[in-house]
Design a protein around this motif. Structure first.
Motif, mmCIF file in Angstrom:
data_model
loop_
_atom_site.group_PDB
_atom_site.id
_atom_site.type_symbol
_atom_site.label_atom_id
_atom_site.label_comp_id
_atom_site.label_asym_id
_atom_site.label_seq_id
_atom_site.Cartn_x
_atom_site.Cartn_y
_atom_site.Cartn_z
ATOM 1 N N THR A 53 18.206 139.111 -31.627
ATOM 2 C CA THR A 53 17.388 140.154 -32.008
ATOM 3 C C THR A 53 16.632 140.526 -33.021
ATOM 4 O O THR A 53 16.117 141.714 -33.014
ATOM 5 C CB THR A 53 17.125 141.395 -30.520
ATOM 6 N N ALA A 54 17.007 139.879 -34.192
ATOM 7 C CA ALA A 54 15.946 139.774 -35.215
ATOM 8 C C ALA A 54 15.103 139.342 -35.751
ATOM 9 O O ALA A 54 14.389 138.744 -34.585
ATOM 10 C CB ALA A 54 17.589 140.223 -36.460
ATOM 11 N N TRP A 71 17.135 143.319 -42.046
ATOM 12 C CA TRP A 71 18.499 143.385 -41.157
ATOM 13 C C TRP A 71 20.385 142.639 -41.797
ATOM 14 O O TRP A 71 20.940 142.983 -41.878
ATOM 15 C CB TRP A 71 18.405 142.801 -39.777
ATOM 16 N N HIS A 228 25.084 144.817 -25.499
ATOM 17 C CA HIS A 228 25.807 145.422 -26.742
ATOM 18 C C HIS A 228 26.905 146.150 -27.069
ATOM 19 O O HIS A 228 28.302 145.878 -27.215
ATOM 20 C CB HIS A 228 25.545 147.405 -26.625
ATOM 21 N N ALA A 258 29.653 160.352 -23.220
ATOM 22 C CA ALA A 258 29.341 160.222 -24.266
ATOM 23 C C ALA A 258 29.106 158.408 -24.731
ATOM 24 O O ALA A 258 28.196 158.536 -25.298
ATOM 25 C CB ALA A 258 30.235 160.484 -25.714
ATOM 26 N N SER A 261 26.536 156.940 -22.745
ATOM 27 C CA SER A 261 24.553 157.522 -23.784
ATOM 28 C C SER A 261 24.229 156.643 -24.459
ATOM 29 O O SER A 261 23.609 156.951 -25.292
ATOM 30 C CB SER A 261 25.038 159.154 -24.530
ATOM 31 N N TYR A 262 25.068 156.417 -25.405
ATOM 32 C CA TYR A 262 25.276 155.621 -26.678
ATOM 33 C C TYR A 262 24.782 153.924 -25.792
ATOM 34 O O TYR A 262 23.780 153.821 -26.285
ATOM 35 C CB TYR A 262 26.331 155.392 -27.123
ATOM 36 N N HIS A 266 21.207 152.479 -27.115
ATOM 37 C CA HIS A 266 20.761 150.609 -27.271
ATOM 38 C C HIS A 266 19.953 150.121 -26.971
ATOM 39 O O HIS A 266 18.831 149.135 -27.202
ATOM 40 C CB HIS A 266 22.261 150.050 -27.671
ATOM 41 N N LYS A 269 15.994 151.510 -27.057
ATOM 42 C CA LYS A 269 15.747 151.297 -28.301
ATOM 43 C C LYS A 269 15.314 149.619 -28.472
ATOM 44 O O LYS A 269 14.064 149.682 -28.949
ATOM 45 C CB LYS A 269 17.209 151.746 -29.693
ATOM 46 N N ARG A 273 11.105 147.675 -28.576
ATOM 47 C CA ARG A 273 10.956 147.143 -29.965
ATOM 48 C C ARG A 273 10.772 145.446 -29.715
ATOM 49 O O ARG A 273 10.399 144.840 -30.897
ATOM 50 C CB ARG A 273 12.255 147.300 -30.941
ATOM 51 N N PHE A 350 29.327 141.080 -38.664
ATOM 52 C CA PHE A 350 28.104 140.634 -39.214
ATOM 53 C C PHE A 350 27.363 141.584 -40.010
ATOM 54 O O PHE A 350 26.910 141.183 -40.942
ATOM 55 C CB PHE A 350 27.830 139.036 -38.618
ATOM 56 N N LEU A 351 26.872 142.294 -38.945
ATOM 57 C CA LEU A 351 25.394 143.204 -39.568
ATOM 58 C C LEU A 351 26.616 144.535 -39.811
ATOM 59 O O LEU A 351 25.627 146.020 -40.035
ATOM 60 C CB LEU A 351 24.889 143.480 -38.405
ATOM 61 N N ILE A 352 27.524 144.834 -40.006
ATOM 62 C CA ILE A 352 28.252 145.757 -40.409
ATOM 63 C C ILE A 352 29.448 145.990 -41.727
ATOM 64 O O ILE A 352 29.203 146.843 -42.657
ATOM 65 C CB ILE A 352 29.180 146.497 -39.188
HETATM 66 C C1 LIG Z 1 20.523 140.641 -35.812
HETATM 67 C C2 LIG Z 1 20.380 141.682 -35.614
HETATM 68 O O1 LIG Z 1 20.054 142.580 -34.130
HETATM 69 S S1 LIG Z 1 19.372 142.901 -36.991
HETATM 70 C C3 LIG Z 1 17.889 144.239 -35.906
HETATM 71 C C4 LIG Z 1 19.101 145.093 -36.299
HETATM 72 N N1 LIG Z 1 20.346 144.980 -35.451
HETATM 73 C C5 LIG Z 1 20.399 146.230 -34.195
HETATM 74 O O2 LIG Z 1 19.274 146.737 -33.908
HETATM 75 C C6 LIG Z 1 20.967 145.619 -33.373
HETATM 76 C C7 LIG Z 1 21.722 146.784 -32.489
HETATM 77 N N2 LIG Z 1 21.997 147.812 -33.251
HETATM 78 C C8 LIG Z 1 23.378 147.292 -33.771
HETATM 79 O O3 LIG Z 1 23.841 146.499 -33.112
HETATM 80 C C9 LIG Z 1 23.837 148.510 -34.582
HETATM 81 O O4 LIG Z 1 23.351 149.486 -34.827
HETATM 82 C C10 LIG Z 1 24.112 148.283 -36.112
HETATM 83 C C11 LIG Z 1 25.237 147.133 -35.687
HETATM 84 C C12 LIG Z 1 22.557 147.086 -36.346
HETATM 85 C C13 LIG Z 1 24.766 148.957 -36.849
HETATM 86 O O5 LIG Z 1 25.924 149.134 -36.384
HETATM 87 P P1 LIG Z 1 26.782 150.910 -36.624
HETATM 88 O O6 LIG Z 1 25.860 151.239 -37.793
HETATM 89 O O7 LIG Z 1 28.423 150.905 -35.980
HETATM 90 O O8 LIG Z 1 25.578 151.971 -35.361
HETATM 91 P P2 LIG Z 1 26.116 152.787 -33.747
HETATM 92 O O9 LIG Z 1 25.635 151.606 -33.568
HETATM 93 O O10 LIG Z 1 26.640 153.268 -34.539
HETATM 94 O O11 LIG Z 1 24.437 153.010 -33.198
HETATM 95 C C14 LIG Z 1 24.057 154.036 -34.547
HETATM 96 C C15 LIG Z 1 23.232 154.272 -32.997
HETATM 97 O O12 LIG Z 1 24.211 154.595 -31.553
HETATM 98 C C16 LIG Z 1 23.167 156.600 -31.952
HETATM 99 N N3 LIG Z 1 24.560 157.074 -30.841
HETATM 100 C C17 LIG Z 1 25.547 157.368 -31.346
HETATM 101 N N4 LIG Z 1 26.504 158.407 -30.183
HETATM 102 C C18 LIG Z 1 25.636 157.669 -29.364
HETATM 103 C C19 LIG Z 1 26.028 159.233 -28.184
HETATM 104 N N5 LIG Z 1 26.350 159.007 -27.680
HETATM 105 N N6 LIG Z 1 24.211 158.739 -27.917
HETATM 106 C C20 LIG Z 1 23.182 157.953 -28.003
HETATM 107 N N7 LIG Z 1 23.190 157.706 -29.445
HETATM 108 C C21 LIG Z 1 24.216 157.521 -29.637
HETATM 109 C C22 LIG Z 1 22.879 157.141 -33.340
HETATM 110 O O13 LIG Z 1 22.018 158.309 -33.426
HETATM 111 C C23 LIG Z 1 22.319 155.590 -33.936
HETATM 112 O O14 LIG Z 1 20.687 156.187 -33.413
HETATM 113 P P3 LIG Z 1 19.412 154.898 -34.428
HETATM 114 O O15 LIG Z 1 20.655 153.586 -34.784
HETATM 115 O O16 LIG Z 1 18.087 155.225 -33.850
HETATM 116 O O17 LIG Z 1 20.236 155.897 -35.932
#
Ligand SMILES: CC(=O)SCCNC(=O)CCNC(=O)[C@H](O)C(C)(C)COP(=O)(O)OP(=O)(O)OC[C@H]1O[C@@H](n2cnc3c(N)ncnc32)[C@H](O)[C@@H]1OP(=O)(O)O
Ligand SMILES: N[C@@H](CCO)C(=O)O
Length: 372
Positions: A53-54, A71, A228, A258, A261-262, A266, A269, A273, A350-352
């Motif tokens: 999804t990047a 990313w 996810h 929780a 919700s997490y 995702h 979100k 996009r 790989f993203l963290i």
């Molecule tokens: C290869 C690609 O897809 S690149 C494009 C970027 N990557 C993505 O979009 C993939 C999806 N995202 C992810 O996988 C992750 O966010 C990563 C890998 C980019 C980063 O991982 P982490 O830093 O560990 O983030 P994490 O998984 O904790 O997610 C954080 C989000 O969860 C939200 N969150 C955490 N706990 C909760 C909860 N209980 N309820 C609701 N939302 C929550 C945070 O508010 C934060 O929101 P935001 O991203 O809108 O600011």
């Protein structure tokens, strides 16, 4: 100063490509960005291939040495492990994508969106388009082709198809990926595809003329929440979220934990996009991935790779198992020992986990070619 330069390149799919989507021609535009400068010897080009999804926006214009949005900003930029002061970095949006390259949401020659008419494209089709892009950019060989997850699938095809097409591949880095999609990966993807197709707003893939916002975002969001879960480890989810309810919600009376919700977050979100039809077609391209198809099997195919190889896995990855990376490493004649990252983050490591990944890739890039 490194600068992302957007561009587009026309490419045409070859008739009769192998694979389930084989045959026919597809007019293709690939969106791409570049950073750094191609040197006079033209031997400093690096191809970065994104995951599901990047997009082409790997890194920003980080002239001040600080990573900006992208990313993989922590990996690519001035002074970063893939140093754009030294390397000419190219990153295309994949064929079938929705971030500028031709995909289901693009218009077909008749002026209407491709929608359900967009064919199943294989990873080989995607690399065929990227080979045409390399030609347009005047790149005769890559110093490195690097990618993780779905990007790693294309890296492996590049290692074979590039040299066959006259474009050298000196080195490859394959992160958290596989030489052949497994039954387990297909199984996880199956329920994601069902979720999207079951959304009445998907309309068989022809929803692009729907009223504003009336697309299959519910199905896509569910698909993402399933995916996810597989991108993160059970240990991490248990430790981070436990059995804690979300905010003031009460799971005994219809509320969520929780972690639910997490996942909802995702899912929502991504649905805001990304395009559902693209998600379907790219997932299908991953499912049909088999480096060994028409090459005498995976081991024979891996054995034909001449590039120097770095293979990296995440020990807690429950989707692209370390055993699958080990298979790649064992099969490529000039591969370094497998690098196993230790992380609770699972596939998304790989993203963290750049503190581990960065030095591994930097060292590999800095290592002079071995003399055999
Ligand atoms: C290869 C690609 O897809 S690149 C494009 C970027 N990557 C993505 O979009 C993939 C999806 N995202 C992810 O996988 C992750 O966010 C990563 C890998 C980019 C980063 O991982 P982490 O830093 O560990 O983030 P994490 O998984 O904790 O997610 C954080 C989000 O969860 C939200 N969150 C955490 N706990 C909760 C909860 N209980 N309820 C609701 N939302 C929550 C945070 O508010 C934060 O929101 P935001 O991203 O809108 O600011
Ligand atoms: N977060 C990654 C996972 C797949 O590798 C993506 O969405 O592309």
């Amino acid at each position: 100063m490194a600068r992302g330069r957007p561009g587009r390149a026309a490419a045409v799919r070859r008739p009769g490509d192998a694979g389930p989507g084989g045959g026919g021609r597809l007019p293709v535009t690939l969106a791409y960005e570049t950073w750094g400068e191609l040197n006079e010897a033209r031997d400093n080009a690096v191809l970065v291939l994104h995951a599901l999804t990047a997009d082409s926006h790997v890194t920003g214009d980080a002239g001040d040495g600080h990573p900006t949005a992208g990313w993989w900003s922590e990996m690519v930029g001035p002074g970063r492990p893939i140093d754009t002061d030294r390397w000419f970095v190219v990153a295309p949006n994949v064929l079938g994508g929705c971030q500028g390259s031709t995909g289901p949401a693009s218009n077909a020659p008749d002026g209407q969106p491709w929608g359900s008419r967009f064919p199943v494209v294989t990873v080989r089709d995607q690399v065929t388009a990227e080979i045409d892009l390399a030609r347009e950019l005047g790149i005769g060989s890559w110093a490195l082709v690097v990618g993780a997850s779905m990007g790693g699938l294309r890296v492996l095809e590049w290692a074979l198809m590039g040299p066959e097409a006259g474009i050298g591949v000196d080195a490859v880095t394959v992160i958290a990926s596989t030489a052949q999609s497994s039954a387990d990966q297909i199984a996880w993807a199956h329920s994601q595809l069902l979720a999207i197709r079951a959304d009445p707003r998907f309309r068989g893939g022809d929803y692009y003329d729907a009223e504003d916002g009336d697309g299959p975002h519910v199905g896509l969001s569910i698909a993402r929440s399933i995916a996810h879960t597989t991108y993160r480890s059970a240990l991490e989810l248990n430790e981070r979220f436990g059995r804690v309810p979300q905010g003031g919600e009460d799971p005994l009376h219809g509320g969520r934990y929780a972690v639910q919700s997490y996942l909802d977050h995702h899912g929502d979100k991504l649905a805001r996009r990304f395009d559902a039809g693209t998600y379907v077609r790219l997932t299908e391209s991953m499912l049909t991935h088999d480096l060994g198809r028409d090459r005498g099997g995976v081991e024979t195919a891996l054995g034909q790779i001449t590039a120097r190889a770095l293979v990296v896995a995440v020990d807690s990855d429950r989707l692209f198992l370390p055993a699958e990376s080990a298979r790649i490493q064992r099969g490529i004649p000039d591969a370094e020992p497998l690098h196993l990252m230790h992380s609770d983050h699972g596939h998304d490591g790989f993203l963290i986990d750049f503190d581990q990944l960065g030095p591994i890739v930097a060292e590999f890039l800095g290592t002079p070619d071995r003399v055999s």
